[in-house]
Design a protein around this motif. Structure first.
Motif, PDB file in Angstrom:
ATOM      1  N   TYR A 262     -21.005  54.552 124.168  1.00 53.44           N
ATOM      2  CA  TYR A 262     -20.427  55.798 123.643  1.00 53.44           C
ATOM      3  C   TYR A 262     -21.554  56.727 123.221  1.00 53.44           C
ATOM      4  N   THR A 263     -21.315  58.011 123.345  1.00 53.12           N
ATOM      5  CA  THR A 263     -22.309  59.004 122.959  1.00 53.12           C
ATOM      6  C   THR A 263     -21.618  60.362 122.823  1.00 53.12           C
ATOM      7  N   THR A 264     -22.018  61.236 121.874  1.00 55.38           N
ATOM      8  CA  THR A 264     -23.096  61.144 120.927  1.00 55.38           C
ATOM      9  C   THR A 264     -22.530  60.940 119.534  1.00 55.38           C
ATOM     10  N   SER A 265     -23.201  60.140 118.743  1.00 56.07           N
ATOM     11  CA  SER A 265     -22.707  59.831 117.406  1.00 56.07           C
ATOM     12  C   SER A 265     -23.384  60.688 116.361  1.00 56.07           C
ATOM     13  N   HIS A 266     -22.647  60.960 115.298  1.00 57.41           N
ATOM     14  CA  HIS A 266     -23.247  61.608 114.130  1.00 57.41           C
ATOM     15  C   HIS A 266     -23.424  60.532 113.060  1.00 57.41           C
ATOM     16  N   PRO A 267     -24.591  60.507 112.385  1.00 57.13           N
ATOM     17  CA  PRO A 267     -24.823  59.457 111.384  1.00 57.13           C
ATOM     18  C   PRO A 267     -23.707  59.376 110.330  1.00 57.13           C
ATOM     19  N   ARG A 268     -23.102  60.497 109.995  1.00 61.45           N
ATOM     20  CA  ARG A 268     -22.078  60.473 108.937  1.00 61.45           C
ATOM     21  C   ARG A 268     -20.803  59.771 109.356  1.00 61.45           C
ATOM     22  N   ASP A 269     -20.597  59.605 110.628  1.00 58.31           N
ATOM     23  CA  ASP A 269     -19.342  59.006 111.093  1.00 58.31           C
ATOM     24  C   ASP A 269     -19.501  57.565 111.573  1.00 58.31           C
ATOM     25  N   MET A 270     -20.631  56.918 111.263  1.00 56.58           N
ATOM     26  CA  MET A 270     -20.798  55.504 111.649  1.00 56.58           C
ATOM     27  C   MET A 270     -20.115  54.646 110.584  1.00 56.58           C
ATOM     28  N   ASP A 271     -18.880  54.222 110.820  1.00 56.95           N
ATOM     29  CA  ASP A 271     -18.222  53.423 109.783  1.00 56.95           C
ATOM     30  C   ASP A 271     -18.411  51.916 110.024  1.00 56.95           C
ATOM     31  N   ASP A 272     -17.968  51.101 109.047  1.00 57.18           N
ATOM     32  CA  ASP A 272     -18.187  49.640 109.126  1.00 57.18           C
ATOM     33  C   ASP A 272     -17.573  49.041 110.375  1.00 57.18           C
ATOM     34  N   ARG A 305     -27.053  69.063 108.033  1.00 54.15           N
ATOM     35  CA  ARG A 305     -26.738  67.758 108.622  1.00 54.15           C
ATOM     36  C   ARG A 305     -25.929  66.889 107.654  1.00 54.15           C
ATOM     37  N   ARG A 306     -25.988  67.208 106.390  1.00 56.37           N
ATOM     38  CA  ARG A 306     -25.201  66.534 105.358  1.00 56.37           C
ATOM     39  C   ARG A 306     -25.523  65.051 105.189  1.00 56.37           C
ATOM     40  N   HIS A 307     -26.786  64.700 105.431  1.00 59.24           N
ATOM     41  CA  HIS A 307     -27.275  63.378 105.041  1.00 59.24           C
ATOM     42  C   HIS A 307     -28.780  63.512 104.813  1.00 59.24           C
ATOM     43  N   SER A 308     -29.343  62.558 104.082  1.00 62.12           N
ATOM     44  CA  SER A 308     -30.789  62.605 103.833  1.00 62.12           C
ATOM     45  C   SER A 308     -31.501  61.676 104.810  1.00 62.12           C
ATOM     46  N   ALA A 309     -32.833  61.743 104.802  1.00 55.35           N
ATOM     47  CA  ALA A 309     -33.612  60.845 105.670  1.00 55.35           C
ATOM     48  C   ALA A 309     -33.374  59.396 105.253  1.00 55.35           C
ATOM     49  N   SER A 310     -33.305  59.149 103.952  1.00 57.78           N
ATOM     50  CA  SER A 310     -33.113  57.746 103.537  1.00 57.78           C
ATOM     51  C   SER A 310     -31.693  57.264 103.843  1.00 57.78           C
ATOM     52  N   ASP A 311     -30.698  58.153 103.802  1.00 56.13           N
ATOM     53  CA  ASP A 311     -29.340  57.749 104.247  1.00 56.13           C
ATOM     54  C   ASP A 311     -29.422  57.232 105.681  1.00 56.13           C
ATOM     55  N   TYR A 312     -30.163  57.958 106.506  1.00 60.04           N
ATOM     56  CA  TYR A 312     -30.261  57.604 107.929  1.00 60.04           C
ATOM     57  C   TYR A 312     -30.972  56.250 108.084  1.00 60.04           C
ATOM     58  N   ILE A 313     -32.064  56.088 107.349  1.00 56.10           N
ATOM     59  CA  ILE A 313     -32.831  54.842 107.471  1.00 56.10           C
ATOM     60  C   ILE A 313     -31.994  53.649 106.994  1.00 56.10           C
ATOM     61  N   ARG A 314     -31.248  53.839 105.908  1.00 59.81           N
ATOM     62  CA  ARG A 314     -30.366  52.753 105.426  1.00 59.81           C
ATOM     63  C   ARG A 314     -29.304  52.426 106.469  1.00 59.81           C
ATOM     64  N   LEU A 315     -28.777  53.460 107.099  1.00 59.53           N
ATOM     65  CA  LEU A 315     -27.766  53.251 108.140  1.00 59.53           C
ATOM     66  C   LEU A 315     -28.349  52.440 109.304  1.00 59.53           C
ATOM     67  N   VAL A 316     -29.553  52.803 109.716  1.00 56.77           N
ATOM     68  CA  VAL A 316     -30.206  52.074 110.808  1.00 56.77           C
ATOM     69  C   VAL A 316     -30.388  50.598 110.416  1.00 56.77           C
ATOM     70  N   GLU A 317     -30.734  50.364 109.157  1.00 56.34           N
ATOM     71  CA  GLU A 317     -30.894  48.964 108.703  1.00 56.34           C
ATOM     72  C   GLU A 317     -29.573  48.211 108.812  1.00 56.34           C
ATOM     73  N   ARG A 318     -28.473  48.868 108.424  1.00 52.45           N
ATOM     74  CA  ARG A 318     -27.156  48.200 108.506  1.00 52.45           C
ATOM     75  C   ARG A 318     -26.809  47.900 109.966  1.00 52.45           C
ATOM     76  N   ILE A 319     -27.093  48.842 110.834  1.00 51.61           N
ATOM     77  CA  ILE A 319     -26.773  48.653 112.258  1.00 51.61           C
ATOM     78  C   ILE A 319     -27.630  47.517 112.816  1.00 51.61           C
ATOM     79  N   ARG A 320     -28.897  47.498 112.438  1.00 49.74           N
ATOM     80  CA  ARG A 320     -29.793  46.450 112.956  1.00 49.74           C
ATOM     81  C   ARG A 320     -29.455  45.085 112.387  1.00 49.74           C
ATOM     82  N   SER A 321     -28.910  45.037 111.169  1.00 48.85           N
ATOM     83  CA  SER A 321     -28.566  43.695 110.694  1.00 48.85           C
ATOM     84  C   SER A 321     -27.305  43.199 111.409  1.00 48.85           C
TER      85      SER A 321
END
Ligand code: SAH
Ligand code: SF4
Ligand code: F3S
Length: 434
Positions: A262-272, A305-321
């Motif tokens: 799927y593409t393209t995603s917005h970081p704010r809409d990546m839910d659990d 964009r309505r998110h911070s850089a650290s919000d994005y990095i935390r999200l990437v960590e959740r996705i990678r785990s």
């Protein structure tokens, strides 16, 4: 019977009477959604007696399906129209008529201005009215020049005819499927909310029916498309509200569907649920395009964009785990108004921290009508050039590291094309594909 089955294009429609069948040439610019739209337009025109051609010289109808995202993309259209003017003139001396149309995001953004600037154009049709193409062409043949850029009240997807099984098979084993269109996010640099309109989600039943048709015709990999694809939501058959994660699980049940993307995603809409789909759904490819645009909170805020850089990095960590081997890609803009050297360094820092398998990066291009274009502190072109070079050098380094890390690994492979004479778009080979 659903709307798609009802409107199916007969296999014979495109080849009614060999020599005299009208031909359409469609040139596609921009994103994957435009690729999908061009196919749907070809389907609508096949039902109207037009066969698709890949040779512009033999076309009775030339359509440019355009992109407005950056200035360069939009300007390409006018140089192409200049060439088409010559072609139309040459063909007129042979007594043959060529109709010329502009569709896509430039059509929506510029409307009748296109006809004023390029009188060679007979029709201008925006993305929300492609199902009306046959009607527009009938009016054009009656002598009118038609600009159709209103947002249609009726559901275009309900009215667009489905391609024949043969046509789907011809297009190969991978296919796009738009599930969501439009954007309500209004990033301050972006034209998409104006060209594609507000967010709509296609209903579950429509999407499932289309995916089943694709699978039945031999498609093995489906990429779900949307400007904010992970904002997709709809009512499931049980009456409950579904998000994209749930939809992916449903589509994975379709016999024949071996791969989903799927593409393209917005970081704010990546839910659990969607993150969990990456953990639990084998069919979902371990790849995610998750644009961040910039690494400085100040710039992210100015970009809305309505998110911070650290919000994005935390999200990437959740996705990678959830899915440790996921390959991430992103989009970046350098030189947004007000971006300082320090802001840009923060983008580089974010890139180093995340580590991308691939990425797209662009110099900021001020777009008419967007808030970014009105902002003071525009960044000089030479500074944008220099930042882009530095960012791209880092991204290329990361991309190579990703490729090198793949060496020696055994993976399932999807054969997309035959080599040799069959070439692109040839029928898939018999037997298991994965
Ligand atoms: N819906 C997607 C992006 C669509 S546009 C999202 O929200 O991420 C694709 C990419 O083009 C964007 O991610 C952005 O990086 C780039 N882009 C959009 N507008 C731009 C502009 N005015 N100048 C430069 N790049 C732009
Ligand atoms: Fe454009 Fe932002 Fe919408 Fe993406 S989310 S399409 S970048 S406005
Ligand atoms: Fe371009 Fe429109 Fe796609 S502006 S990127 S074709 S949504």
């Amino acid at each position: 019977m659903d709307a798609m089955t009802k409107h199916e294009t007969p296999d014979s429609a495109a080849k009614t009477d060999g020599q005299t069948a009208k031909k359409v040439f469609i040139k596609t610019y921009g994103c994957q959604m435009n690729v999908y739209d061009s196919q749907r337009m070809a389907d609508a025109l096949a039902a109207d007696g037009y066969a698709a051609t890949e040779t512009i010289e033999e076309a009775d109808l030339v359509l440019l399906n355009t992109c407005h995202i950056r200035e360069k993309a939009a300007e390409k259209v006018y140089s192409e129209l200049g060439r088409i003017r010559q072609l139309k003139k040459a063909r007129a001396t042979e007594g043959r008529e060529t109709l010329v149309g502009v569709t896509g995001c430039v059509a929506q953004a510029e409307g009748s201005e296109i006809i004023r600037r390029a009188p060679v154009v007979d029709l201008v049709v925006g993305p929300q009215t492609y199902h009306r193409l046959p009607d527009v062409l009938a009016r054009v043949r009656g002598g009118a020049r038609v600009v159709e850029t209103d947002y249609a009240i009726e559901d275009k997807f309900e009215h667009l005819p489905a391609p024949s099984r043969r046509e789907v098979a011809k297009r190969g084993v991978t296919a796009f499927l738009t599930v969501q269109e439009g954007c309500d996010k209004f990033c301050t640099f972006c034209v998409v909310p104006y060209t594609r309109g507000s967010e709509i989600s296609r209903p579950v039943s429509q999407i499932v029916a289309e995916a089943e048709r694709l699978a039945a015709a031999g498609v093995r990999e489906v990429t779900l498309l949307g400007q904010n694809v992970n904002a997709w939501h709809g009512e499931g058959p049980d009456g409950s509200e579904w998000g994209l994660g749930r939809l992916l699980f449903r589509l994975a049940e379709i016999p024949g569907i071996a791969r989903l993307r799927y593409t393209t995603s917005h970081p704010r809409d990546m839910d659990d649920e969607l993150i969990n789909a990456h953990r639990d759904l084998e069919t979902l490819m371990p790849y995610l395009h998750l644009p961040v645009q910039a690494g400085s909170d100040r710039i992210l805020k100015a970009m809305n964009r309505r998110h911070s850089a650290s919000d994005y990095i935390r999200l990437v960590e959740r996705i990678r785990s959830a899915r440790p081997d996921i390959a991430l890609s992103g989009d970046f803009i350098v030189g947004f108004p007000g971006e300082t050297d320090e802001d840009f360094e923060e983008t580089l820092r974010l890139v180093r921290e995340v580590g991308y398998a691939s990425a797209f990066s662009f110099k900021y291009s001020p777009r008419p009508g967007t808030p970014g274009a009105e902002m003071g502190d525009q960044v000089p072109e030479n500074v944008k050039d220099e930042r882009l070079q530095r960012l791209q050098a880092l991204l290329v380094e990361q991309q190579q590291a990703f490729t090198v890390a793949m060496v020696g690994r055994t993976m399932p492979t999807l054969l997309e094309n035959r080599g040799g004479k069959g070439g692109k778009g040839a029928a898939p080979p018999p037997g298991p594909l994965l």
